[in-house]
Design an enzyme around this catalytic site. Structure first.
Site, PDB file in Angstrom:
ATOM      1  CG  ASP A   1      18.915 113.628  18.538  1.00 17.63           C
ATOM      2  OD1 ASP A   1      19.590 113.114  17.616  1.00 17.63           O
ATOM      3  OD2 ASP A   1      17.754 114.047  18.382  1.00 17.63           O
TER       4      ASP A   1
ATOM      5  CB  CYS B   1      23.029 109.177   5.541  1.00 20.93           C
ATOM      6  SG  CYS B   1      21.487 109.801   6.228  1.00 20.93           S
TER       7      CYS B   1
ATOM      8  N   GLY C   1      23.889 104.796  16.669  1.00 19.21           N
ATOM      9  CA  GLY C   1      24.836 103.889  16.004  1.00 19.21           C
ATOM     10  C   GLY C   1      26.278 104.367  16.168  1.00 19.21           C
TER      11      GLY C   1
HETATM   12  C1  LIG Z   1      20.916 111.369  10.852  1.00 16.76           C
HETATM   13  S1  LIG Z   1      20.051 111.295  12.342  1.00 16.76           S
HETATM   14  C2  LIG Z   1      21.323 110.821  13.431  1.00 16.76           C
HETATM   15  C3  LIG Z   1      21.720 109.369  13.386  1.00 16.76           C
HETATM   16  C4  LIG Z   1      22.711 109.022  14.490  1.00 16.76           C
HETATM   17  N1  LIG Z   1      23.878 109.861  14.476  1.00 16.76           N
HETATM   18  C5  LIG Z   1      23.166 107.580  14.443  1.00 16.76           C
HETATM   19  O1  LIG Z   1      24.268 107.279  13.995  1.00 16.76           O
HETATM   20  O2  LIG Z   1      22.402 106.703  14.892  1.00 16.76           O
HETATM   21  C6  LIG Z   1      19.868 113.007  12.688  1.00 16.76           C
HETATM   22  C7  LIG Z   1      19.439 113.374  14.103  1.00 16.76           C
HETATM   23  O3  LIG Z   1      19.542 114.795  14.215  1.00 16.76           O
HETATM   24  C8  LIG Z   1      18.652 115.212  15.239  1.00 16.76           C
HETATM   25  N2  LIG Z   1      18.563 116.675  15.151  1.00 16.76           N
HETATM   26  C9  LIG Z   1      18.039 117.418  14.158  1.00 16.76           C
HETATM   27  N3  LIG Z   1      18.197 118.732  14.414  1.00 16.76           N
HETATM   28  C10 LIG Z   1      18.849 118.819  15.601  1.00 16.76           C
HETATM   29  C11 LIG Z   1      19.297 119.907  16.400  1.00 16.76           C
HETATM   30  N4  LIG Z   1      19.117 121.189  16.034  1.00 16.76           N
HETATM   31  N5  LIG Z   1      19.907 119.628  17.565  1.00 16.76           N
HETATM   32  C12 LIG Z   1      20.096 118.340  17.956  1.00 16.76           C
HETATM   33  N6  LIG Z   1      19.689 117.279  17.240  1.00 16.76           N
HETATM   34  C13 LIG Z   1      19.076 117.514  16.075  1.00 16.76           C
HETATM   35  C14 LIG Z   1      17.406 114.416  14.926  1.00 16.76           C
HETATM   36  O4  LIG Z   1      16.569 114.327  16.061  1.00 16.76           O
HETATM   37  C15 LIG Z   1      17.996 113.068  14.498  1.00 16.76           C
HETATM   38  O5  LIG Z   1      18.011 112.169  15.588  1.00 16.76           O
END
Ligand SMILES: C[S@@+](CC[C@H](N)C(=O)[O-])C[C@H]1O[C@@H](n2cnc3c(N)ncnc32)[C@H](O)[C@@H]1O
Length: 450
Positions: free
Chosen positions: A289, A386, A273
Site C-alpha cells: 500500500d 467496492c 481485511g
Molecule cells: C479500498 S482501500 C483497500 C482496502 C483493503 N484492501 C482492505 O481490504 O482492507 C484502497 C487502498 O489503496 C491504496 N492505494 C491507492 N493508490 C495506491 C497505489 N498507487 N499504490 C498502492 N496503494 C494504493 C490506498 O492507500 C488504500 O489503502
C-alpha cells in the site's frame, strides 16, 4: 466578496474550509449533542468533509451514549436528506437565508428525529428552539417552533409522498438506472436507508463464535450481529479471533481458492481485511500500500490477529513496485469511489461527484496492468472495487492485456447465484442478502495470466 456570517454565530466557525475555531458547546448535554450534530452537518454538507474526522473532534466531550446518538442522528439525516428537504420545502413559505444555514440544519435534524427516529415530538420541538437561540438566531425561533410542530402534526403524511429516490443525487441515480435498471436502482436506494449490521470474519470455528457473539452464520461464512455493543468489548476481540469485515468484502479473496502455502500479493492492502483473510487461510501475503498511515493500521490489525508472521508489509506505489520473483496470485482491491459502501458512509451521497469515477480509471488500469506483470503464467489476478459504478468494474477489464476471465461459480460464494453476472463476474448490490440485512456493493473478476 463580503462575508455576511455573523462573527458571534457559534456555529459559523465551521462553515468555511480550514476554519479551526471551535465554539464553546452548550452546557446542557441534550443540547450539546444536537449542537454537535449541526456542526457535523455543516462539516459534510457545507465544507465537503467526510464524517469520521470531524466526528471525533465534535463529539469528544460527549458521553458514549450521546456520541452514538449523534452519529445515528447525523447519518439518518444524510440517508434521508432528499426526502427531508422535500418535507421541509412543503412547510416553509420561502427558503431559509444562506446566512442562517445552521438553522436549516436544525430543521433537518428535527425532521430526522420526529419522522424517522421517533423522538417524542415535544422534546424535538423544544430542543430545536433552544438550539436556534444558542445559534444566535433569535429571530428564527418562531419559525423553528412552527415548522417543527408542523413536522410533528403533518410530517409523516408529507414524507410518505417523497419518493425514496430523492435521497440519491440525480447523476448517481442515472448511473444505477443505466447499469441495473429501475427496479434494482430503487432497491439500492431503499437499502441505503438502513444502518448496516455488524459483519465479522472469524479465523476458525464460525458456529462456535456465532454462539458466543450472538450472531448468525451467513451463507458466505461471515457472522452477522444485529445487536448493539462496542466492537472492542465483544468476546474474542482481544484474543484476535476475528475482525470486522462486510460479508461482500470477504468474497474477492475467496475467489483465489485454496491459498495455503502460496505467496499472494495483496495490492492496495490497508487496513488489511483481505490480507487477514489470506494469511488466516495459510498464504504468505505481501501486503502493498502506498499509505504509511494506513499500513500502520494494517500492522496493528495483523499483530492483534496473530497473523503478522505470515505478512510482509511493503510501503510502495503498486503501479511501479514489483515482487522479486513472479507470484502465484495477486489480489487487487483498487482505490475507487466506494459507492458500494454508502450504507456505512451515507455522506458519500453528497460528497461524490459525477467526475470521480472517471478520474480513478487511469489508476485502476495501471494497477491492473501492474498486477498482470506480477504473476506467473497460469497465475491468478482478482480485481475488485467496492463500487457500484460500471466504469470502475467490468469496463476496466476491456483493456487488460494478457489476462483471461475465469468465471466465478455461485458455489464459491455461498451459493449466491444472484451475485454472479452472465459474464462470470461477481457483482454484489446493497440489497443482496436483503432479508439478512444486505451487503456492500462490490465488483470482482477472476483473471488468469495467459
Ligand atoms: C479500498 S482501500 C483497500 C482496502 C483493503 N484492501 C482492505 O481490504 O482492507 C484502497 C487502498 O489503496 C491504496 N492505494 C491507492 N493508490 C495506491 C497505489 N498507487 N499504490 C498502492 N496503494 C494504493 C490506498 O492507500 C488504500 O489503502
Amino acid at each position: 466578496m463580503t462575508d455576511r456570517r455573523r462573527p458571534s454565530d457559534p456555529a459559523s466557525a465551521h462553515s468555511r474550509k480550514g476554519a479551526v475555531r471551535a465554539p464553546r458547546p452548550p452546557r446542557d448535554p441534550v443540547l450539546a449533542a444536537r449542537h454537535a450534530a449541526v456542526r457535523l452537518l455543516q462539516a459534510v454538507l457545507d465544507d465537503g468533509r467526510a464524517l469520521d474526522e470531524p466526528f471525533e473532534t465534535e463529539t469528544r466531550l460527549l458521553e458514549p451514549r450521546d456520541r452514538a446518538f449523534v452519529r445515528l442522528l447525523v447519518t439518518t439525516t444524510l440517508r434521508r436528506l432528499g426526502q427531508i428537504d422535500g418535507v421541509l420545502k412543503a412547510f416553509l413559505q420561502r427558503p431559509i437565508a444562506r446566512r442562517h444555514g445552521a438553522v436549516k440544519h436544525v430543521l433537518r435534524l428535527a425532521a430526522a428525529q420526529i419522522l424517522v427516529l421517533e423522538t417524542p415530538a415535544h422534546a424535538a420541538v423544544d430542543t430545536s428552539v433552544e438550539l436556534t437561540k444558542f445559534l444566535n438566531a433569535p429571530g428564527l425561533t418562531g419559525l423553528v417552533n412552527a415548522v417543527t410542530r408542523r413536522l410533528a402534526r403533518d410530517g409523516a403524511a408529507v414524507l410518505a409522498d417523497q419518493d425514496v429516490r430523492l435521497n440519491t443525487p440525480r447523476w448517481l441515480w442515472q448511473t444505477w438506472l443505466e447499469a441495473y435498471g429501475e427496479a434494482a436502482a430503487r432497491r439500492i436506494a431503499e437499502a441505503h436507508l438502513h444502518e448496516p449490521p455488524l459483519d465479522i470474519t472469524v479465523k476458525a470455528d464460525a458456529p462456535g463464535w456465532a454462539e458466543r457473539l450472538e450472531a448468525e452464520v451467513l451463507p458466505t461464512g461471515s457472522l452477522r450481529r444485529r445487536g448493539p455493543g462496542m466492537v472492542a468489548s465483544l468476546p474474542g476481540y482481544d484474543e484476535g479471533a476475528w475482525w470486522v469485515q462486510d460479508a461482500a468484502a470477504t468474497l474477492p479473496a475467496r475467489l483465489l481458492g485454496d491459498v495455503a502455502g502460496k505467496t499472494v500479493v495483496d495490492l492496495c492492502a490497508a487496513p488489511g481485511g483481505k490480507t487477514a483473510q489470506l494469511a488466516a487461510a495459510g498464504a504468505h501475503v505481501i501486503a502493498v500500500d502506498r499509505s504509511g498511515a494506513r499500513l500502520a493500521r494494517l500492522h496493528d490489525n495483523m499483530a492483534r490477529l496473530g497473523l503478522a508472521d505470515r505478512v510482509t508489509v511493503v510501503e510502495a506505489d503498486a503501479t511501479t513496485w514489483r515482487p522479486d520473483t513472479p507470484v502465484d496470485a495477486v489480489l487487487l482491491d483498487a482505490p475507487c469511489t466506494a459507492t458500494g459502501t454508502i450504507r456505512r458512509h451515507p455522506e458519500a451521497l453528497r460528497l461524490k461527484k459525477a467526475a470521480d469515477a472517471e478520474a480513478l480509471t487511469a489508476l485502476q488500469d495501471a494497477l491492473l496492468a501492474a498486477s498482470a506483470e506480477m504473476v506467473t503464467p497460469g497465475g491468478t489476478v482478482v480485481y475488485c472495487v467496492c463500487s457500484l459504478q460500471p466504469e470502475e468494474g467490468a469496463a476496466r477489464l476491456a483493456g487488460a492485456a494478457g489476462l483471461a476471465v475465469d468465471p466465478v461459480r455461485p458455489e464459491e460464494i455461498g451459493g449466491l447465484a444472484e451475485c454472479v453476472t452472465a459474464e462470470g463476474y461477481l457483482r454484489t448490490l446493497p440489497f443482496h442478502l436483503g432479508e439478512a440485512g444486505g451487503m456492500d456493493g462490490f465488483f470482482a473478476a477472476r483473471l488468469i495470466r495467459t
